[in-house]
Design a protein around this motif. Structure first.
Motif, short mmCIF file in Angstrom:
data_model
loop_
_atom_site.label_atom_id
_atom_site.label_comp_id
_atom_site.label_asym_id
_atom_site.label_seq_id
_atom_site.Cartn_x
_atom_site.Cartn_y
_atom_site.Cartn_z
N HIS A 205 0.86 -1.19 0.00
CA HIS A 205 0.00 0.00 0.00
C HIS A 205 0.88 1.23 0.00
O HIS A 205 1.99 1.22 0.54
CB HIS A 205 -0.89 0.02 1.25
N GLU A 206 0.36 2.28 -0.59
CA GLU A 206 1.06 3.56 -0.57
C GLU A 206 1.23 4.00 0.89
O GLU A 206 0.35 3.81 1.72
CB GLU A 206 0.20 4.58 -1.32
N GLU A 207 2.38 4.58 1.19
CA GLU A 207 2.63 5.05 2.55
C GLU A 207 2.00 6.43 2.73
O GLU A 207 2.01 7.27 1.84
CB GLU A 207 4.13 5.10 2.85
N PHE B 67 -0.31 3.23 6.17
CA PHE B 67 -0.53 2.59 4.87
C PHE B 67 -1.93 2.95 4.38
O PHE B 67 -2.89 2.91 5.16
CB PHE B 67 -0.40 1.07 4.97
N ALA B 68 -2.06 3.23 3.10
CA ALA B 68 -3.34 3.60 2.51
C ALA B 68 -4.21 2.35 2.35
O ALA B 68 -4.43 1.86 1.25
CB ALA B 68 -3.13 4.29 1.18
N ALA B 69 -4.69 1.85 3.46
CA ALA B 69 -5.52 0.64 3.46
C ALA B 69 -6.82 0.94 4.20
O ALA B 69 -6.80 1.54 5.28
CB ALA B 69 -4.79 -0.51 4.14
N VAL C 147 -5.91 13.43 9.61
CA VAL C 147 -5.32 12.09 9.46
C VAL C 147 -6.29 11.18 8.70
O VAL C 147 -5.91 10.51 7.74
CB VAL C 147 -4.95 11.49 10.83
N LEU C 148 -7.55 11.17 9.11
CA LEU C 148 -8.54 10.31 8.44
C LEU C 148 -8.65 10.64 6.96
O LEU C 148 -8.78 9.74 6.12
CB LEU C 148 -9.90 10.44 9.12
N ALA C 149 -8.57 11.92 6.62
CA ALA C 149 -8.71 12.34 5.22
C ALA C 149 -7.61 11.75 4.33
O ALA C 149 -7.80 11.65 3.11
CB ALA C 149 -8.69 13.87 5.14
N ARG C 150 -6.50 11.33 4.90
CA ARG C 150 -5.41 10.74 4.12
C ARG C 150 -5.67 9.28 3.76
O ARG C 150 -4.99 8.72 2.91
CB ARG C 150 -4.10 10.81 4.92
N TYR C 151 -6.63 8.66 4.45
CA TYR C 151 -6.90 7.24 4.25
C TYR C 151 -8.08 7.05 3.30
O TYR C 151 -8.97 7.89 3.22
CB TYR C 151 -7.21 6.58 5.59
N PRO C 152 -8.10 5.90 2.60
CA PRO C 152 -9.28 5.59 1.79
C PRO C 152 -10.47 5.30 2.70
O PRO C 152 -10.31 5.13 3.91
CB PRO C 152 -8.86 4.33 1.02
N ASP C 153 -11.65 5.26 2.11
CA ASP C 153 -12.84 4.94 2.90
C ASP C 153 -12.66 3.60 3.60
O ASP C 153 -12.08 2.66 3.04
CB ASP C 153 -14.08 4.86 2.00
N GLY C 154 -13.19 3.52 4.83
CA GLY C 154 -13.10 2.31 5.62
C GLY C 154 -13.93 1.19 5.02
O GLY C 154 -14.64 1.38 4.04
#
Length: 197
Positions: A3-5, A118-120, A166-173
């Motif tokens: 995953h992208e860091e 990780f973008a997971a 921080v949450l905005a950097r991650y994909p949807d859960g």
């Protein structure tokens, strides 16, 4: 599969940890009422709060999280014991299920210290789990979805802007289709909205 860091600082993790500890504390009385003298949920919250306040991210946080998870498992077993003909046993089972969810909120708080960069989609649970389970615990204890709504509102009103960032950097859960999944989606959606304050 890699995953992208995602950029994630120690200070951001600390702020997330303090907020999740606050969220988990909303349900802690439910655990302590069902399991008097059992410190496992409280210890998990205190361990992550210590990290959030500037302490080191040590094995003690994981150890406390595992202990709180074990407490949740014990309460799950107690919550399954119910008899339709015995209102007292049913009330105890409801209390045990609410306490189990409260213990899982403490586990979620401790787990927030281990949010991975990780973008997971799976990482989003580290952000929302404490609030999600605290809301669910209150709903189980009262039988009122409005009690969960109140915890969600409380959590969203107190979330630091850093946690939203921080949450905005991650994909949807990736929540499930259960009531817990519904609470996850709601909390995540609220945290992804721009703050009005």
């Amino acid at each position: 599969m890699g995953h992208e860091e995602i950029p994630l600082s120690l200070d951001e993790l600390r702020q997330l940890s303090l907020w999740t500890a606050d969220c988990a504390e909303q349900a802690l009385p439910l655990f302590e009422a069902a399991a008097p003298g059992d410190r496992r949920a409280r210890d998990a919250i205190e361990a992550v709060r210590e990290f959030g306040a500037g302490g080191k991210r040590t094995k003690a946080i994981r150890t406390a999280a595992w202990a709180a998870l074990k407490a949740a498992g014990e309460l799950n077993a107690a919550g399954r014991r119910r008899t339709a003909d015995d209102p007292a046993a049913e009330a105890q089972a409801v209390e045990a299920r609410a306490a189990e969810a409260a213990a899982r909120a403490a586990v979620g708080a401790a787990g927030s210290a281990y949010l991975h960069p990780f973008a997971a989609a799976t990482q989003v649970k580290h952000i929302v789990a404490a609030a999600q389970y605290a809301a669910y615990a209150r709903e189980l204890a009262t039988g009122d979805p409005g009690a969960a709504d109140a915890v969600v509102r409380w959590a969203v009103e107190r979330v630091p802007p850093t946690v939203r960032e921080v949450l905005a950097r991650y994909p949807d859960g990736a929540p499930g289709r259960t009531r817990l999944g519904e609470l996850h989606r709601r909390i995540e959606a609220e945290l992804r909205r721009p703050s009005t304050s």
